[in-house]
Scaffold this motif. Structure first.
Motif, PDB file in Angstrom:
ATOM      1  N   VAL A 179       0.844  -1.203   0.000  1.00  0.00           N
ATOM      2  CA  VAL A 179       0.000   0.000   0.000  1.00  0.00           C
ATOM      3  C   VAL A 179       0.878   1.251   0.000  1.00  0.00           C
ATOM      4  O   VAL A 179       0.618   2.207  -0.754  1.00  0.00           O
ATOM      5  N   GLU A 180       1.913   1.252   0.810  1.00  0.00           N
ATOM      6  CA  GLU A 180       2.799   2.410   0.876  1.00  0.00           C
ATOM      7  C   GLU A 180       3.581   2.590  -0.432  1.00  0.00           C
ATOM      8  O   GLU A 180       3.782   3.718  -0.895  1.00  0.00           O
ATOM      9  N   LYS A 181       3.988   1.492  -1.036  1.00  0.00           N
ATOM     10  CA  LYS A 181       4.697   1.565  -2.321  1.00  0.00           C
ATOM     11  C   LYS A 181       3.802   2.198  -3.384  1.00  0.00           C
ATOM     12  O   LYS A 181       4.239   3.044  -4.168  1.00  0.00           O
ATOM     13  N   CYS A 182       2.546   1.795  -3.407  1.00  0.00           N
ATOM     14  CA  CYS A 182       1.607   2.375  -4.368  1.00  0.00           C
ATOM     15  C   CYS A 182       1.414   3.872  -4.106  1.00  0.00           C
ATOM     16  O   CYS A 182       1.352   4.665  -5.047  1.00  0.00           O
ATOM     17  N   ARG A 183       1.337   4.237  -2.847  1.00  0.00           N
ATOM     18  CA  ARG A 183       1.188   5.669  -2.516  1.00  0.00           C
ATOM     19  C   ARG A 183       2.385   6.461  -3.034  1.00  0.00           C
ATOM     20  O   ARG A 183       2.219   7.516  -3.672  1.00  0.00           O
ATOM     21  N   LYS A 184       3.577   5.968  -2.777  1.00  0.00           N
ATOM     22  CA  LYS A 184       4.786   6.674  -3.206  1.00  0.00           C
ATOM     23  C   LYS A 184       4.890   6.763  -4.720  1.00  0.00           C
ATOM     24  O   LYS A 184       5.382   7.747  -5.262  1.00  0.00           O
ATOM     25  N   ASN A 185       4.406   5.719  -5.403  1.00  0.00           N
ATOM     26  CA  ASN A 185       4.499   5.671  -6.861  1.00  0.00           C
ATOM     27  C   ASN A 185       3.263   6.236  -7.553  1.00  0.00           C
ATOM     28  O   ASN A 185       3.122   6.130  -8.768  1.00  0.00           O
ATOM     29  N   ASN A 186       2.364   6.843  -6.768  1.00  0.00           N
ATOM     30  CA  ASN A 186       1.166   7.501  -7.286  1.00  0.00           C
ATOM     31  C   ASN A 186       0.273   6.536  -8.067  1.00  0.00           C
ATOM     32  O   ASN A 186      -0.264   6.859  -9.129  1.00  0.00           O
ATOM     33  N   PRO A 214      -4.485   4.922   2.424  1.00  0.00           N
ATOM     34  CA  PRO A 214      -4.910   5.539   1.160  1.00  0.00           C
ATOM     35  C   PRO A 214      -5.394   4.488   0.156  1.00  0.00           C
ATOM     36  O   PRO A 214      -4.781   4.267  -0.893  1.00  0.00           O
ATOM     37  N   VAL A 215      -6.487   3.830   0.506  1.00  0.00           N
ATOM     38  CA  VAL A 215      -7.027   2.750  -0.328  1.00  0.00           C
ATOM     39  C   VAL A 215      -8.514   2.994  -0.558  1.00  0.00           C
ATOM     40  O   VAL A 215      -9.174   3.662   0.239  1.00  0.00           O
ATOM     41  N   LEU A 216      -9.030   2.412  -1.631  1.00  0.00           N
ATOM     42  CA  LEU A 216     -10.462   2.479  -1.920  1.00  0.00           C
ATOM     43  C   LEU A 216     -11.051   1.082  -1.753  1.00  0.00           C
ATOM     44  O   LEU A 216     -10.858   0.212  -2.602  1.00  0.00           O
ATOM     45  N   PRO A 217     -11.769   0.827  -0.661  1.00  0.00           N
ATOM     46  CA  PRO A 217     -12.387  -0.489  -0.488  1.00  0.00           C
ATOM     47  C   PRO A 217     -13.635  -0.637  -1.350  1.00  0.00           C
ATOM     48  O   PRO A 217     -14.453   0.275  -1.440  1.00  0.00           O
ATOM     49  N   ILE A 218     -13.754  -1.786  -2.001  1.00  0.00           N
ATOM     50  CA  ILE A 218     -14.965  -2.110  -2.764  1.00  0.00           C
ATOM     51  C   ILE A 218     -15.651  -3.261  -2.033  1.00  0.00           C
ATOM     52  O   ILE A 218     -15.159  -4.372  -2.012  1.00  0.00           O
ATOM     53  N   TRP A 219     -16.800  -2.967  -1.445  1.00  0.00           N
ATOM     54  CA  TRP A 219     -17.507  -3.961  -0.643  1.00  0.00           C
ATOM     55  C   TRP A 219     -18.445  -4.768  -1.529  1.00  0.00           C
ATOM     56  O   TRP A 219     -19.274  -4.210  -2.230  1.00  0.00           O
ATOM     57  N   GLY A 220     -18.322  -6.085  -1.501  1.00  0.00           N
ATOM     58  CA  GLY A 220     -19.224  -6.932  -2.272  1.00  0.00           C
ATOM     59  C   GLY A 220     -20.617  -6.929  -1.656  1.00  0.00           C
ATOM     60  O   GLY A 220     -20.786  -7.289  -0.488  1.00  0.00           O
TER      61      GLY A 220
END
Length: 345
Positions: A179-186, A214-220
């Motif tokens: 999650v942090e890697k994705c945040r840093k890499n936009n 900094p995540v978007l949860p998609i609830w089933g």
């Protein structure tokens, strides 16, 4: 309710989104009612896939052309393809556009990938995505993965605008680092399986955990009652209280490690075992009303495990690389002990 901007896409949406896999299990009218209520209640991001039988058609019926107040430009639609050839990808994209009754897809994702597809890798898939984006048929290129090593490679590649990956409060340190890697890499992080396939049952705890990242949860969601639970958080977002931390820590102590998320990618079984339920029966029978899982039907289903021939097909398909035959047999032994009264639930 917090909002989330998905990396470089610029898509900004409430941190509370709709996963449309389960609406394939209800009829069209019910699905459209649920989808409309989700939008009216504040949700603007809807995730579906070609692999989810008629889910795309239901999303299209709810939000496609000619839906009055449910105008296409007011929402974001993400869908996916399991295509492994350029021809199949193009075919799937056109089918999705028709099903969704739209001229464009906000995020088009390669689905449950076995590798990080790149330009010039010989598959031609990434090149088709670039072409579709240039044509305006898709606005952003995304990808979904279940294996952490592949997800890490994707996050480092700089090729994808969003990554969809399992994320819940059962996350490992490595998942949190992703999650942090994705945040840093936009890179926008779309969190699937926030309930770990139904094993996590405290919605407030799940939402409070997600709100820290900094995540978007998609609830089933497949029932209006389920939806209303998530919509209530628009008015009273849960915070991580000591009481919810107790819930989370208890679940982590019981569930961390090798467990089945119930995704079903292992199917079909050569001897007819309902793997995605039978391989996690021990957890389900303790986390839902036990009588639901002790019926003659499920007793018969569990006994099918004795017919397992160790063909290995499920092992090759499982995105989590679980030892499925071993899990099945452990669950069967536990189930028999429960039926015999040796173990209480």
């Amino acid at each position: 309710m917090k909002t989330i901007t998905l990396g470089s896409t610029g898509i900004t949406t409430p941190q509370n989104a709709f996963g449309a896999l389960p609406v394939q299990r209800v009829n069209m009218e019910t699905a459209v009612d649920i989808l409309h209520r989700a939008y009216d209640g504040g949700m603007t991001f809807f995730d579906t896939a070609r692999a989810y039988s008629d889910s795309e058609e239901k999303v299209g019926q709810a939000f496609g052309r000619g839906n009055g107040s449910y105008q296409r430009e007011k929402i974001f639609i993400a869908t996916k393809t399991t295509a492994e050839t350029p021809e199949k990808l193009k075919e799937d994209l056109e089918t999705s556009l028709r099903n969704l009754k739209t001229d464009y897809i906000d995020i088009y994702q390669l689905h449950c990938v076995k590798q990080c597809y790149r330009p010039g890798d010989g598959t031609g898939l990434y090149e088709v995505l670039l072409e579709a984006k240039a044509q305006g048929k898709i606005r952003h290129i995304g990808i979904t993965a279940h294996k952490i090593g592949i997800a890490e490679e994707i996050a480092d590649s700089g090729l994808y605008e969003t990554l969809q990956f399992p994320f819940s409060y059962l996350a490992t340190d490595r998942d949190l680092a992703l999650v942090e890697k994705c945040r840093k890499n936009n890179i926008g992080f779309i969190a699937m399986k926030g309930l770990s396939g139904g094993l996590l049952t405290n919605a407030a705890a799940c939402m409070a955990f997600m709100s820290q990242y900094p995540v978007l949860p998609i609830w089933g969601i497949q029932k209006m009652s389920e939806l209303e639970q998530w919509l209530a958080f628009f008015h009273e977002p849960p915070t991580l209280t000591p009481e919810l931390e107790v819930v989370i820590n208890k679940d982590r102590s019981e569930l961390l490690g090798e467990f089945c998320r119930g995704c079903g990618y292992c199917s079909p079984c050569s001897v007819g075992i309902t793997i995605n339920q039978c391989a996690r029966m021990s957890q389900m029978i303790r986390r839902a009303p036990s009588q639901n899982w002790l019926t003659p039907h499920w007793q018969e289903e569990m006994l099918k495990i004795e017919k397992c021939v160790d063909c290995g097909a499920c092992l090759k398909r499982c995105p989590y690389e679980l030892n499925i035959p071993s899990l099945l047999r452990k669950n069967l032994a536990d189930y028999k002990d429960i039926l015999a009264g040796k173990v209480s639930v």
